[in-house]
Design a protein around this motif. Structure first.
Motif, PDB file in Angstrom:
ATOM      1  N   LEU A  13     100.585 -10.309  60.938  1.00  0.00           N
ATOM      2  CA  LEU A  13     100.559  -8.990  61.562  1.00  0.00           C
ATOM      3  C   LEU A  13     100.376  -9.133  63.071  1.00  0.00           C
ATOM      4  O   LEU A  13     101.068  -8.479  63.852  1.00  0.00           O
ATOM      5  CB  LEU A  13      99.442  -8.137  60.960  1.00  0.00           C
ATOM      6  N   ALA A  14      99.456  -9.984  63.498  1.00  0.00           N
ATOM      7  CA  ALA A  14      99.221 -10.199  64.933  1.00  0.00           C
ATOM      8  C   ALA A  14     100.479 -10.727  65.609  1.00  0.00           C
ATOM      9  O   ALA A  14     100.814 -10.297  66.721  1.00  0.00           O
ATOM     10  CB  ALA A  14      98.056 -11.158  65.136  1.00  0.00           C
ATOM     11  N   MET A  15     101.204 -11.626  64.966  1.00  0.00           N
ATOM     12  CA  MET A  15     102.440 -12.156  65.537  1.00  0.00           C
ATOM     13  C   MET A  15     103.474 -11.046  65.716  1.00  0.00           C
ATOM     14  O   MET A  15     104.152 -10.977  66.742  1.00  0.00           O
ATOM     15  CB  MET A  15     103.010 -13.272  64.658  1.00  0.00           C
ATOM     16  N   ARG A  16     103.578 -10.190  64.722  1.00  0.00           N
ATOM     17  CA  ARG A  16     104.558  -9.097  64.811  1.00  0.00           C
ATOM     18  C   ARG A  16     104.172  -8.102  65.897  1.00  0.00           C
ATOM     19  O   ARG A  16     105.024  -7.643  66.662  1.00  0.00           O
ATOM     20  CB  ARG A  16     104.681  -8.408  63.457  1.00  0.00           C
ATOM     21  N   LEU A  17     102.898  -7.773  65.979  1.00  0.00           N
ATOM     22  CA  LEU A  17     102.441  -6.853  67.017  1.00  0.00           C
ATOM     23  C   LEU A  17     102.596  -7.479  68.399  1.00  0.00           C
ATOM     24  O   LEU A  17     103.002  -6.805  69.345  1.00  0.00           O
ATOM     25  CB  LEU A  17     100.987  -6.444  66.763  1.00  0.00           C
ATOM     26  N   ARG A  18     102.310  -8.760  68.527  1.00  0.00           N
ATOM     27  CA  ARG A  18     102.469  -9.453  69.800  1.00  0.00           C
ATOM     28  C   ARG A  18     103.941  -9.469  70.218  1.00  0.00           C
ATOM     29  O   ARG A  18     104.265  -9.293  71.386  1.00  0.00           O
ATOM     30  CB  ARG A  18     101.917 -10.872  69.717  1.00  0.00           C
ATOM     31  N   ALA A  19     104.830  -9.661  69.251  1.00  0.00           N
ATOM     32  CA  ALA A  19     106.265  -9.647  69.549  1.00  0.00           C
ATOM     33  C   ALA A  19     106.710  -8.270  70.044  1.00  0.00           C
ATOM     34  O   ALA A  19     107.572  -8.163  70.914  1.00  0.00           O
ATOM     35  CB  ALA A  19     107.069 -10.047  68.316  1.00  0.00           C
ATOM     36  N   THR A  20     106.116  -7.224  69.503  1.00  0.00           N
ATOM     37  CA  THR A  20     106.464  -5.858  69.904  1.00  0.00           C
ATOM     38  C   THR A  20     105.814  -5.472  71.225  1.00  0.00           C
ATOM     39  O   THR A  20     106.456  -4.869  72.084  1.00  0.00           O
ATOM     40  CB  THR A  20     106.033  -4.847  68.818  1.00  0.00           C
ATOM     41  N   LEU A  21     104.544  -5.821  71.388  1.00  0.00           N
ATOM     42  CA  LEU A  21     103.772  -5.336  72.533  1.00  0.00           C
ATOM     43  C   LEU A  21     103.699  -6.314  73.698  1.00  0.00           C
ATOM     44  O   LEU A  21     103.248  -5.938  74.784  1.00  0.00           O
ATOM     45  CB  LEU A  21     102.354  -4.973  72.084  1.00  0.00           C
ATOM     46  N   GLY A  22     104.106  -7.539  73.479  1.00  0.00           N
ATOM     47  CA  GLY A  22     104.094  -8.523  74.555  1.00  0.00           C
ATOM     48  C   GLY A  22     102.701  -8.788  75.086  1.00  0.00           C
ATOM     49  O   GLY A  22     101.731  -8.857  74.336  1.00  0.00           O
ATOM     50  N   ALA A  23     102.601  -8.873  76.402  1.00  0.00           N
ATOM     51  CA  ALA A  23     101.336  -9.208  77.059  1.00  0.00           C
ATOM     52  C   ALA A  23     100.274  -8.121  76.879  1.00  0.00           C
ATOM     53  O   ALA A  23      99.102  -8.366  77.156  1.00  0.00           O
ATOM     54  CB  ALA A  23     101.571  -9.458  78.542  1.00  0.00           C
ATOM     55  N   GLY A  24     100.656  -6.968  76.410  1.00  0.00           N
ATOM     56  CA  GLY A  24      99.711  -5.884  76.198  1.00  0.00           C
ATOM     57  C   GLY A  24      98.990  -5.936  74.874  1.00  0.00           C
ATOM     58  O   GLY A  24      98.225  -5.039  74.537  1.00  0.00           O
ATOM     59  N   TYR A  25      99.222  -6.996  74.103  1.00  0.00           N
ATOM     60  CA  TYR A  25      98.547  -7.117  72.806  1.00  0.00           C
ATOM     61  C   TYR A  25      97.325  -7.987  72.976  1.00  0.00           C
ATOM     62  O   TYR A  25      97.418  -9.055  73.556  1.00  0.00           O
ATOM     63  CB  TYR A  25      99.478  -7.720  71.754  1.00  0.00           C
ATOM     64  N   PRO A  26      96.189  -7.577  72.445  1.00  0.00           N
ATOM     65  CA  PRO A  26      95.897  -6.269  71.840  1.00  0.00           C
ATOM     66  C   PRO A  26      95.727  -5.195  72.911  1.00  0.00           C
ATOM     67  O   PRO A  26      95.269  -5.507  74.002  1.00  0.00           O
ATOM     68  CB  PRO A  26      94.593  -6.521  71.083  1.00  0.00           C
ATOM     69  N   PRO A  27      96.093  -3.963  72.579  1.00  0.00           N
ATOM     70  CA  PRO A  27      95.993  -2.898  73.573  1.00  0.00           C
ATOM     71  C   PRO A  27      94.541  -2.505  73.799  1.00  0.00           C
ATOM     72  O   PRO A  27      93.893  -2.002  72.897  1.00  0.00           O
ATOM     73  CB  PRO A  27      96.793  -1.750  72.955  1.00  0.00           C
ATOM     74  N   ALA A  28      94.034  -2.817  74.965  1.00  0.00           N
ATOM     75  CA  ALA A  28      92.639  -2.501  75.276  1.00  0.00           C
ATOM     76  C   ALA A  28      92.542  -2.099  76.743  1.00  0.00           C
ATOM     77  O   ALA A  28      93.353  -2.516  77.570  1.00  0.00           O
ATOM     78  CB  ALA A  28      91.758  -3.710  75.000  1.00  0.00           C
ATOM     79  N   GLY A  29      91.552  -1.308  77.041  1.00  0.00           N
ATOM     80  CA  GLY A  29      91.298  -0.928  78.419  1.00  0.00           C
ATOM     81  C   GLY A  29      92.488  -0.278  79.093  1.00  0.00           C
ATOM     82  O   GLY A  29      93.131   0.594  78.539  1.00  0.00           O
ATOM     83  N   ARG A  30      92.801  -0.737  80.264  1.00  0.00           N
ATOM     84  CA  ARG A  30      93.875  -0.142  81.061  1.00  0.00           C
ATOM     85  C   ARG A  30      95.260  -0.527  80.580  1.00  0.00           C
ATOM     86  O   ARG A  30      96.248  -0.003  81.057  1.00  0.00           O
ATOM     87  CB  ARG A  30      93.720  -0.525  82.519  1.00  0.00           C
ATOM     88  N   ARG A  31      95.340  -1.467  79.658  1.00  0.00           N
ATOM     89  CA  ARG A  31      96.643  -1.896  79.170  1.00  0.00           C
ATOM     90  C   ARG A  31      97.363  -0.802  78.393  1.00  0.00           C
ATOM     91  O   ARG A  31      98.525  -0.941  78.072  1.00  0.00           O
ATOM     92  CB  ARG A  31      96.508  -3.147  78.299  1.00  0.00           C
ATOM     93  N   HIS A  32      96.669   0.286  78.076  1.00  0.00           N
ATOM     94  CA  HIS A  32      97.324   1.351  77.307  1.00  0.00           C
ATOM     95  C   HIS A  32      98.546   1.880  78.042  1.00  0.00           C
ATOM     96  O   HIS A  32      99.526   2.262  77.426  1.00  0.00           O
ATOM     97  CB  HIS A  32      96.340   2.473  76.963  1.00  0.00           C
ATOM     98  N   GLU A  33      98.510   1.864  79.365  1.00  0.00           N
ATOM     99  CA  GLU A  33      99.662   2.332  80.139  1.00  0.00           C
ATOM    100  C   GLU A  33     100.853   1.392  79.977  1.00  0.00           C
ATOM    101  O   GLU A  33     102.001   1.817  80.022  1.00  0.00           O
ATOM    102  CB  GLU A  33      99.286   2.462  81.609  1.00  0.00           C
TER     103      GLU A  33
END
Length: 135
Positions: A13-33
């Motif tokens: 799951l983490a690999m798939r989310l990382r592939a989708t979200l790139g450097a923003g994974y995990p989405p935390a703090g200011r990375r939501h933008e």
């Protein structure tokens, strides 16, 4: 064995989310933008592909999403991806996500997945399904 299965599933799951979200994974703090457009695009792709109808996905630009909106959409995306991994088939995952469940007092998993209190419950249930305990 059971813990190992869950860790393997979490890793996939983490690999798939990382592939989708790139450097923003995990989405935390200011990375939501940064992740907002990626999450929105992934959910819109799922919807456009006819896999799921996602009425809770906003039609407005990602730049207008608040931090809490992005967090809710992330939980929704995470639940969809996890269901697809557990069922190893997008169609079966879609069916499970869209069908009312007695365990949820007749509610539909997809419609509650964006809420913090339910996202964890759904993840636990999917883990049980993955382990062969429940459907």
């Amino acid at each position: 064995m059971v813990g190992g299965q869950w860790q393997e599933l979490q890793g996939r799951l983490a690999m798939r989310l990382r592939a989708t979200l790139g450097a923003g994974y995990p989405p935390a703090g200011r990375r939501h933008e940064y992740v907002a457009p990626r999450i929105l695009a992934a959910l819109q792709d799922i919807q456009a592909g006819g896999k799921l109808s996602l009425p809770m996905v906003p039609k407005w630009p990602a730049a207008q999403l608040s931090r809490s909106d992005v967090a809710a959409l992330y939980r929704l995306l995470r639940t969809v991806y996890l269901a697809e991994l557990v069922f190893a088939d997008a169609e079966r995952a879609r069916y499970w996500l869209c069908a009312p469940k007695a365990r949820l007092q007749g509610r539909v998993p997809l419609q509650i997945a964006a809420h913090v209190e339910h996202a964890h419950q759904l993840e636990q249930w999917l883990m049980e399904i993955n382990e062969g305990c429940h459907r």
